[in-house]
Write a protein that holds these residues in place. Structure first.
Motif, PDB file in Angstrom:
ATOM      1  N   LYS A   1       0.831  -1.211   0.000  1.00 14.76           N
ATOM      2  CA  LYS A   1       0.000   0.000   0.000  1.00 14.76           C
ATOM      3  C   LYS A   1       0.869   1.267   0.000  1.00 14.76           C
ATOM      4  O   LYS A   1       0.538   2.252  -0.641  1.00 14.76           O
ATOM      5  N   ILE A   2       1.964   1.230   0.769  1.00 11.09           N
ATOM      6  CA  ILE A   2       2.879   2.383   0.801  1.00 11.09           C
ATOM      7  C   ILE A   2       3.551   2.522  -0.567  1.00 11.09           C
ATOM      8  O   ILE A   2       3.704   3.623  -1.081  1.00 11.09           O
ATOM      9  N   GLY A   3       3.919   1.364  -1.153  1.00 11.91           N
ATOM     10  CA  GLY A   3       4.461   1.350  -2.504  1.00 11.91           C
ATOM     11  C   GLY A   3       5.970   1.391  -2.586  1.00 11.91           C
ATOM     12  O   GLY A   3       6.596   2.419  -2.301  1.00 11.91           O
ATOM     13  N   PHE A   4       6.559   0.267  -2.962  1.00  8.12           N
ATOM     14  CA  PHE A   4       8.019   0.178  -3.129  1.00  8.12           C
ATOM     15  C   PHE A   4       8.346  -0.522  -4.440  1.00  8.12           C
ATOM     16  O   PHE A   4       7.481  -1.110  -5.077  1.00  8.12           O
ATOM     17  N   ASP A   5       9.627  -0.456  -4.802  1.00  7.80           N
ATOM     18  CA  ASP A   5      10.063  -1.124  -6.032  1.00  7.80           C
ATOM     19  C   ASP A   5      10.307  -2.613  -5.812  1.00  7.80           C
ATOM     20  O   ASP A   5      10.469  -3.367  -6.774  1.00  7.80           O
ATOM     21  N   GLY A   6      10.381  -2.998  -4.548  1.00 11.80           N
ATOM     22  CA  GLY A   6      10.625  -4.405  -4.268  1.00 11.80           C
ATOM     23  C   GLY A   6      10.339  -4.725  -2.826  1.00 11.80           C
ATOM     24  O   GLY A   6      10.237  -3.831  -1.977  1.00 11.80           O
ATOM     25  N   TYR A   7      10.213  -6.022  -2.569  1.00 12.46           N
ATOM     26  CA  TYR A   7       9.866  -6.492  -1.222  1.00 12.46           C
ATOM     27  C   TYR A   7      10.837  -7.612  -0.850  1.00 12.46           C
ATOM     28  O   TYR A   7      10.979  -8.587  -1.588  1.00 12.46           O
ATOM     29  N   ASN A   8      11.512  -7.427   0.271  1.00 14.43           N
ATOM     30  CA  ASN A   8      12.560  -8.360   0.671  1.00 14.43           C
ATOM     31  C   ASN A   8      12.108  -9.173   1.867  1.00 14.43           C
ATOM     32  O   ASN A   8      11.631  -8.603   2.857  1.00 14.43           O
ATOM     33  N   PHE A   9      12.260 -10.465   1.777  1.00 12.24           N
ATOM     34  CA  PHE A   9      11.899 -11.323   2.905  1.00 12.24           C
ATOM     35  C   PHE A   9      12.965 -11.160   3.975  1.00 12.24           C
ATOM     36  O   PHE A   9      14.107 -11.566   3.810  1.00 12.24           O
ATOM     37  N   GLY A  10      12.588 -10.536   5.127  1.00  9.28           N
ATOM     38  CA  GLY A  10      13.563 -10.239   6.166  1.00  9.28           C
ATOM     39  C   GLY A  10      13.552 -11.236   7.297  1.00  9.28           C
ATOM     40  O   GLY A  10      12.748 -12.159   7.321  1.00  9.28           O
ATOM     41  N   GLY A  11      14.439 -11.043   8.223  1.00 10.14           N
ATOM     42  CA  GLY A  11      14.533 -11.944   9.370  1.00 10.14           C
ATOM     43  C   GLY A  11      15.187 -13.248   8.960  1.00 10.14           C
ATOM     44  O   GLY A  11      16.034 -13.275   8.071  1.00 10.14           O
ATOM     45  N   TYR A  12      14.750 -14.323   9.607  1.00  5.47           N
ATOM     46  CA  TYR A  12      15.423 -15.602   9.362  1.00  5.47           C
ATOM     47  C   TYR A  12      14.715 -16.419   8.307  1.00  5.47           C
ATOM     48  O   TYR A  12      13.514 -16.637   8.390  1.00  5.47           O
ATOM     49  N   VAL A  13      15.479 -16.862   7.279  1.00  6.43           N
ATOM     50  CA  VAL A  13      14.874 -17.617   6.176  1.00  6.43           C
ATOM     51  C   VAL A  13      14.947 -19.116   6.388  1.00  6.43           C
ATOM     52  O   VAL A  13      14.327 -19.877   5.659  1.00  6.43           O
ATOM     53  N   VAL A  14      15.733 -19.529   7.379  1.00  7.16           N
ATOM     54  CA  VAL A  14      15.779 -20.973   7.681  1.00  7.16           C
ATOM     55  C   VAL A  14      15.444 -21.172   9.160  1.00  7.16           C
ATOM     56  O   VAL A  14      15.673 -20.303   9.989  1.00  7.16           O
ATOM     57  N   ASP A  15      14.876 -22.342   9.467  1.00  6.03           N
ATOM     58  CA  ASP A  15      14.520 -22.635  10.856  1.00  6.03           C
ATOM     59  C   ASP A  15      15.717 -23.262  11.584  1.00  6.03           C
ATOM     60  O   ASP A  15      16.820 -23.336  11.028  1.00  6.03           O
ATOM     61  N   GLY A  16      15.489 -23.700  12.798  1.00  2.00           N
ATOM     62  CA  GLY A  16      16.555 -24.276  13.611  1.00  2.00           C
ATOM     63  C   GLY A  16      17.242 -25.478  12.965  1.00  2.00           C
ATOM     64  O   GLY A  16      18.411 -25.758  13.229  1.00  2.00           O
ATOM     65  N   GLU A  17      16.499 -26.182  12.096  1.00  2.00           N
ATOM     66  CA  GLU A  17      17.081 -27.357  11.416  1.00  2.00           C
ATOM     67  C   GLU A  17      17.752 -26.986  10.096  1.00  2.00           C
ATOM     68  O   GLU A  17      18.248 -27.850   9.386  1.00  2.00           O
ATOM     69  N   GLY A  18      17.722 -25.692   9.778  1.00  3.59           N
ATOM     70  CA  GLY A  18      18.331 -25.254   8.529  1.00  3.59           C
ATOM     71  C   GLY A  18      17.404 -25.381   7.327  1.00  3.59           C
ATOM     72  O   GLY A  18      17.842 -25.248   6.181  1.00  3.59           O
ATOM     73  N   ASP A  19      16.114 -25.647   7.577  1.00  2.00           N
ATOM     74  CA  ASP A  19      15.158 -25.761   6.466  1.00  2.00           C
ATOM     75  C   ASP A  19      14.514 -24.409   6.176  1.00  2.00           C
ATOM     76  O   ASP A  19      14.244 -23.628   7.080  1.00  2.00           O
ATOM     77  N   LEU A  20      14.256 -24.154   4.891  1.00  2.00           N
ATOM     78  CA  LEU A  20      13.600 -22.912   4.478  1.00  2.00           C
ATOM     79  C   LEU A  20      12.252 -22.763   5.169  1.00  2.00           C
ATOM     80  O   LEU A  20      11.514 -23.737   5.299  1.00  2.00           O
ATOM     81  N   VAL A  21      11.916 -21.543   5.600  1.00  2.00           N
ATOM     82  CA  VAL A  21      10.605 -21.313   6.222  1.00  2.00           C
ATOM     83  C   VAL A  21       9.566 -21.081   5.113  1.00  2.00           C
ATOM     84  O   VAL A  21       9.133 -19.970   4.837  1.00  2.00           O
ATOM     85  N   VAL A  22       9.161 -22.182   4.509  1.00  2.00           N
ATOM     86  CA  VAL A  22       8.348 -22.155   3.295  1.00  2.00           C
ATOM     87  C   VAL A  22       6.986 -21.467   3.500  1.00  2.00           C
ATOM     88  O   VAL A  22       6.556 -20.674   2.657  1.00  2.00           O
ATOM     89  N   ASP A  23       6.316 -21.738   4.615  1.00  2.00           N
ATOM     90  CA  ASP A  23       4.982 -21.148   4.840  1.00  2.00           C
ATOM     91  C   ASP A  23       5.059 -19.624   4.905  1.00  2.00           C
ATOM     92  O   ASP A  23       4.240 -18.916   4.319  1.00  2.00           O
ATOM     93  N   GLU A  24       6.059 -19.120   5.642  1.00  2.00           N
ATOM     94  CA  GLU A  24       6.225 -17.674   5.780  1.00  2.00           C
ATOM     95  C   GLU A  24       6.607 -17.053   4.436  1.00  2.00           C
ATOM     96  O   GLU A  24       6.107 -15.992   4.060  1.00  2.00           O
ATOM     97  N   MET A  25       7.484 -17.748   3.703  1.00  2.00           N
ATOM     98  CA  MET A  25       7.910 -17.223   2.402  1.00  2.00           C
ATOM     99  C   MET A  25       6.746 -17.193   1.414  1.00  2.00           C
ATOM    100  O   MET A  25       6.621 -16.260   0.620  1.00  2.00           O
ATOM    101  N   SER A  26       5.888 -18.207   1.457  1.00  2.00           N
ATOM    102  CA  SER A  26       4.719 -18.238   0.561  1.00  2.00           C
ATOM    103  C   SER A  26       3.768 -17.099   0.903  1.00  2.00           C
ATOM    104  O   SER A  26       3.236 -16.432   0.008  1.00  2.00           O
ATOM    105  N   ALA A  27       3.553 -16.875   2.220  1.00  2.00           N
ATOM    106  CA  ALA A  27       2.632 -15.819   2.648  1.00  2.00           C
ATOM    107  C   ALA A  27       3.072 -14.472   2.090  1.00  2.00           C
ATOM    108  O   ALA A  27       2.244 -13.654   1.679  1.00  2.00           O
TER     109      ALA A  27
END
Ligand SMILES: [Zn+2]
Length: 339
Positions: free
Chosen positions: A197-223
């Motif tokens: 809504k604010i409007g940017f040229d891009g959106y970056n997935f921030g914070g941690y992209v992998v969980d404690g086991e080193g697996d991608l946080v797929v649900d959060e990334m899909s959202a």
């Protein structure tokens, strides 16, 4: 002015030029790997040599002799992780963070406005908003606070970029925002939609992209990816392993970076078309084959695993250069194959 719209269309992998250099590579060698964009670290450059020095020297691109694209981070992730882990002294507050660099002892203030100012002085092509990045395992309440603050700061960053610098129209630069929300997919989605809504040229997935086991946080990334327009930069920050890049690209992300490529090369761990290879292992000592017979990089075209093994064992810096060239070439081919 450089055409940056390509960043919204194609897939890119960016090596980390943390302090304005990809370790062990000259800019020419970097170009030869097929690299078109790189990411530098705002916090490190803020502390040394400082944004004013960089500006006086004509900006980071001029300093590096680099004709490609430069991204900066906001400095937030680094500062907050150093403060949260108590490695640096300082505090995070409603306006950003105030902290002391242990090396020089200088005190710095990182606010949404100063983050944009610093990135402008560094001379990057694509700027990032300051976000409230916190530790892992946040409670729902903490995650909500982080999202609200991230949104407020995003507005302030955009205001600074548009009102004080004239935005993209005047600078030719792009501004991207960071999506927070920890491991709560609905908060991730909310944060992404509010940023859109604010409007940017891009959106970056921030914070941690992998969980404690080193697996991608797929649900959060899909959202997040489902909540942002497709004709923008969709940056999966810190992704990652080759299989994770392939997965994130399928989801719709188009921009990636990881320290693994260069860091692994320095430890003698290389990516090949047949999997991972450890050049330091003793069975490499008499192996006359190139690192990867399917690779046309300078390393694979000229040198054997045995020679690289010998150099690594003896701390020869040339081996680090060659293995970094190879790993980066491998990643750029991987990305090229996904486009
Ligand atoms: Zn190679």
């Amino acid at each position: 002015m450089m055409n940056l719209d390509i960043l919204k269309e194609k897939l890119f992998f960016m090596p980390d030029a943390t302090r304005g250099a990809v370790r062990y590579l000259t800019t020419k060698q970097l170009e030869e790997t097929g690299t078109q964009a790189l990411v530098t670290n705002t916090l490190h450059l803020l502390v040394h040599p400082g944004p004013d020095v960089i500006q006086q020297l004509g900006g980071i691109k001029k300093m590096m002799g680099w004709n490609g694209i430069v991204f900066t981070d906001s400095g937030g992730f680094q500062v907050f992780s150093l403060l949260h882990s108590k490695k640096w002294k300082g505090k995070v507050h409603e306006n950003g963070a105030t902290f002391k660099s242990p090396k020089e002892g200088n005190t710095y203030e990182l606010t949404p406005e100063s983050s944009i100012d610093i990135q402008m002085k560094i001379g990057s092509d694509v700027l990032v908003t300051l976000d409230d990045c916190r530790d892992t395992n946040l409670s729902r309440k903490e995650a909500e606070q982080s999202v609200e603050r991230t949104l407020k700061w995003a507005v302030r960053c955009k205001d600074r970029f548009s009102k004080d610098y004239g935005g993209t129209k005047n600078t030719g630069k792009l501004l991207t925002a960071v999506v927070q929300g920890a491991n709560f997919p609905d908060l991730r989605s909310y944060c992404a939609r509010e940023l859109v809504k604010i409007g940017f040229d891009g959106y970056n997935f921030g914070g941690y992209v992998v969980d404690g086991e080193g697996d991608l946080v797929v649900d959060e990334m899909s959202a997040v990816i489902e909540s942002v327009p497709k004709d923008t930069i969709r940056y999966a920050m810190g992704v990652g392993k080759p299989e994770d890049i392939i997965r994130a690209a399928k989801m719709g992300y188009n921009l990636f970076d990881t320290v693994l490529v260069t860091r692994n090369a320095r430890h003698g761990t290389v990516y090949t078309s047949e999997g991972i290879l450890r050049i330091k292992n003793s069975d490499m000592g008499l192996d006359m084959r190139p690192v990867d017979s399917e690779c046309d990089c300078e390393c694979c075209q000229n040198y054997s695993r045995a020679y690289l093994h010998h150099m690594l064992k003896n701390g020869e810096a040339t081996a680090l250069t060659l293995l970094t060239i190879h790993n980066l070439t491998f990643y750029q081919k991987l990305i090229g194959g996904l486009s």
